[in-house]
Design a protein around this motif. Structure first.
Motif, mmCIF file in Angstrom:
data_model
loop_
_atom_site.group_PDB
_atom_site.id
_atom_site.type_symbol
_atom_site.label_atom_id
_atom_site.label_comp_id
_atom_site.label_asym_id
_atom_site.label_seq_id
_atom_site.Cartn_x
_atom_site.Cartn_y
_atom_site.Cartn_z
ATOM 1 N N UNK A 20 0.834 -1.197 0.000
ATOM 2 C CA UNK A 20 0.000 0.000 0.000
ATOM 3 C C UNK A 20 0.873 1.253 0.000
ATOM 4 N N UNK A 21 1.968 1.231 0.751
ATOM 5 C CA UNK A 21 2.909 2.355 0.781
ATOM 6 C C UNK A 21 3.498 2.582 -0.617
ATOM 7 N N UNK A 22 3.796 1.503 -1.334
ATOM 8 C CA UNK A 22 4.308 1.595 -2.706
ATOM 9 C C UNK A 22 3.294 2.321 -3.601
ATOM 10 N N UNK A 23 2.021 1.932 -3.486
ATOM 11 C CA UNK A 23 0.966 2.565 -4.287
ATOM 12 C C UNK A 23 0.845 4.041 -3.927
ATOM 13 N N UNK A 24 0.834 4.349 -2.633
ATOM 14 C CA UNK A 24 0.731 5.742 -2.189
ATOM 15 C C UNK A 24 1.898 6.567 -2.737
ATOM 16 N N UNK A 25 3.110 6.032 -2.623
ATOM 17 C CA UNK A 25 4.284 6.733 -3.154
ATOM 18 C C UNK A 25 4.160 6.963 -4.656
ATOM 19 N N UNK A 26 3.662 5.976 -5.360
ATOM 20 C CA UNK A 26 3.475 6.080 -6.804
ATOM 21 C C UNK A 26 2.466 7.165 -7.161
ATOM 22 N N UNK A 30 0.905 10.494 0.857
ATOM 23 C CA UNK A 30 1.274 9.748 2.045
ATOM 24 C C UNK A 30 0.340 8.548 2.146
ATOM 25 N N UNK A 31 0.709 7.583 2.954
ATOM 26 C CA UNK A 31 -0.167 6.435 3.173
ATOM 27 C C UNK A 31 -1.500 6.913 3.735
ATOM 28 N N UNK A 32 -1.455 7.858 4.663
ATOM 29 C CA UNK A 32 -2.677 8.385 5.261
ATOM 30 C C UNK A 32 -3.589 9.023 4.208
#
Length: 60
Positions: A20-26, A30-32
């Protein structure tokens, strides 16, 4: 954090969080913010099918 912002603890396995962090970064989020966007989209979809959810924040 604004006074209208609530904290919420999420229990999730590490592999799912990292993906999920990878998707958010993409998405340059932020993850939030990524999670907030997904939640808001889900609510909008639900309300489009079932009508507006009425919440009285004064009674919480």
């Amino acid at each position: 954090m604004s006074p209208n912002t609530s904290k919420f603890t999420l229990r999730i396995d590490q592999q799912t969080l990292e993906k999920f962090r990878y998707i958010a970064d993409n998405n340059f989020r932020t993850v939030n913010k990524e999670l907030e966007m997904i939640i808001k989209a889900h609510i909008a979809t639900y309300e489009a099918k079932n009508g507006e959810i009425k919440i009285d924040l004064n009674t919480k």
